[in-house]
Design a protein around this motif. Structure first.
Motif, PDB file in Angstrom:
ATOM      1  N   ARG A 111       0.931  -1.736   0.026  1.00  0.00           N
ATOM      2  CA  ARG A 111       0.286  -0.057   0.145  1.00  0.00           C
ATOM      3  C   ARG A 111       0.991   1.091  -0.234  1.00  0.00           C
ATOM      4  NH1 ARG A 111      -2.483  -3.221   3.315  1.00  0.00           N
ATOM      5  NH2 ARG A 111      -1.459  -2.800   5.958  1.00  0.00           N
ATOM      6  N   SER A 112       0.206   2.150  -0.672  1.00  0.00           N
ATOM      7  CA  SER A 112       0.838   3.230  -0.805  1.00  0.00           C
ATOM      8  C   SER A 112       1.337   4.068   0.761  1.00  0.00           C
ATOM      9  CB  SER A 112       0.533   4.649  -1.247  1.00  0.00           C
ATOM     10  OG  SER A 112       0.510   6.054  -1.493  1.00  0.00           O
ATOM     11  N   GLY A 113       2.670   4.447   1.007  1.00  0.00           N
ATOM     12  CA  GLY A 113       3.305   4.970   2.491  1.00  0.00           C
ATOM     13  C   GLY A 113       3.975   4.170   3.541  1.00  0.00           C
ATOM     14  N   GLU A 114       3.650   2.578   2.607  1.00  0.00           N
ATOM     15  CA  GLU A 114       4.218   1.187   3.658  1.00  0.00           C
ATOM     16  C   GLU A 114       5.514   1.572   3.470  1.00  0.00           C
ATOM     17  OE1 GLU A 114       1.253  -1.728   4.788  1.00  0.00           O
ATOM     18  OE2 GLU A 114       2.285  -2.152   2.453  1.00  0.00           O
ATOM     19  N   SER A 164       7.046  -1.466  -5.975  1.00  0.00           N
ATOM     20  CA  SER A 164       6.983   0.945  -5.295  1.00  0.00           C
ATOM     21  C   SER A 164       5.756   1.397  -6.326  1.00  0.00           C
ATOM     22  CB  SER A 164       8.992   0.749  -6.780  1.00  0.00           C
ATOM     23  OG  SER A 164       8.514   0.772  -7.597  1.00  0.00           O
ATOM     24  N   GLN A 165       5.425   0.328  -7.231  1.00  0.00           N
ATOM     25  CA  GLN A 165       4.098   0.956  -7.869  1.00  0.00           C
ATOM     26  C   GLN A 165       2.916   1.356  -7.221  1.00  0.00           C
ATOM     27  OE1 GLN A 165       3.643  -1.391 -11.605  1.00  0.00           O
ATOM     28  NE2 GLN A 165       5.342  -1.060 -12.329  1.00  0.00           N
ATOM     29  N   SER A 166       3.023   1.180  -6.248  1.00  0.00           N
ATOM     30  CA  SER A 166       2.107   0.480  -5.395  1.00  0.00           C
ATOM     31  C   SER A 166       1.827   2.274  -4.461  1.00  0.00           C
ATOM     32  CB  SER A 166       1.647  -0.827  -3.982  1.00  0.00           C
ATOM     33  OG  SER A 166       2.965  -0.707  -3.434  1.00  0.00           O
ATOM     34  N   GLY A 167       2.988   2.547  -4.895  1.00  0.00           N
ATOM     35  CA  GLY A 167       2.937   4.181  -3.884  1.00  0.00           C
ATOM     36  C   GLY A 167       4.123   3.486  -2.514  1.00  0.00           C
ATOM     37  N   ALA A 168       4.423   2.177  -2.197  1.00  0.00           N
ATOM     38  CA  ALA A 168       5.342   1.822  -0.870  1.00  0.00           C
ATOM     39  C   ALA A 168       6.678   2.096  -1.089  1.00  0.00           C
ATOM     40  CB  ALA A 168       5.067   0.110  -0.687  1.00  0.00           C
ATOM     41  N   THR A 169       7.430   3.177  -0.136  1.00  0.00           N
ATOM     42  CA  THR A 169       8.750   2.744  -0.238  1.00  0.00           C
ATOM     43  C   THR A 169       9.318   1.802  -0.132  1.00  0.00           C
ATOM     44  OG1 THR A 169       8.867   4.821   0.305  1.00  0.00           O
ATOM     45  CG2 THR A 169      11.397   3.504   0.649  1.00  0.00           C
TER      46      THR A 169
END
Length: 251
Positions: free
Chosen positions: A32-35, A52-57
């Motif tokens: 998830r984004s932000g993870e 990374s396409q999810s917005g995760a780091t």
């Protein structure tokens, strides 16, 4: 950790199934984004990039300098580091640790699990798939026999646990197993007649320590002869993979 002479070009060119078969595993990870996510055994970076396409780091680590160098070339905006999975520590903790087709290379499973558990936040998840009990048994049995025929005794070097064995190790380190399966995955190898030879060149480097090029060619030819009746189908070699897939949460 088992040492292997990793050939990044051969890996990408002939063994893309390693990451192409991981779609279901990424769905289990559900980044998830932000993870903040750690990818252990990131290879040449394809799955790290998908996460990374999810917005995760996401940070990728691998023990092979060759693989990490190629990953950095492929995805220069992502972070990759040469790290031993048995002994790592970062200043941050992670929402998830992910690993695909890597942990069977590390017989010191308790050391790896200890590092994973300590790197996760409470409630963080560990999602992995790797070779389980019975993995490539036909290939390794034939390879060991062909080596024995020229006077060399060599058992396969990998760690292929059962579900019960691995789940017990995870629970001892404070990771509760929520999901576990062991499934057959017959895997077609690229390049037709050369498929099994390429696979052995890619993944079985350790078997051939101390033998001549002529002996190596002889052994591989013998393995092909032994396995052709069962693993060669309509012009394609099929690797007899069994994969263990686990989701565990830090309690």
């Amino acid at each position: 950790m088992i040492k292997n002479n990793w050939k990044a070009t051969l890996y990408e060119g002939k063994h893309s199934f390693v990451w192409q078969n991981a779609g279901d595993l990424l769905e289990l990870l559900a980044p998830r984004s932000g993870e903040n996510i750690l990818d252990i055994g990131s290879g040449t970076g394809q799955l790290t990039e998908k996460i990374s396409q999810s917005g995760a780091t996401v940070m990728g680590i691998d023990s092979s300098e060759n693989m990490v160098e190629k990953a950095k070339q492929n995805y220069p905006n992502l972070q990759f580091n040469v790290v031993d999975a048995r002994n790592f520590q970062f200043d941050t903790t992670f929402d998830a640790v992910f690993s695909n087709s890597t942990l069977h290379w590390i017989p010191e499973a308790d050391a790896v699990i200890d590092r994973i558990a300590k790197s996760l936040k409470v409630g963080g998840r560990f999602v992995t798939e790797f070779g389980g009990k019975g993995d490539v048994q036909a290939i390794t049995t034939a390879l060991s026999q062909a080596l024995k025929d020229i006077g060399i005794t060599q058992d396969h070097p990998w760690y292929f646990p059962s579900i019960g064995e691995y789940a017990n190790k995870l629970e001892k380190h404070g990771l509760d197993v929520n999901y576990a399966v062991l499934v057959p995955r017959p895997t077609p190898l690229a390049d037709g007649e050369a498929g099994l030879r390429n696979w052995i060149e890619m993944f079985c480097d350790r078997f051939f320590t101390g033998i001549t090029t002529e002996e190596k060619t002889q052994v591989i030819s013998k393995v092909e002869e032994m396995l052709r009746p069962t693993l060669y189908q309509e012009g394609t070699w099929i690797a007899d993979y069994w994969r263990i897939r686990i989701v565990a949460v830090k309690n």
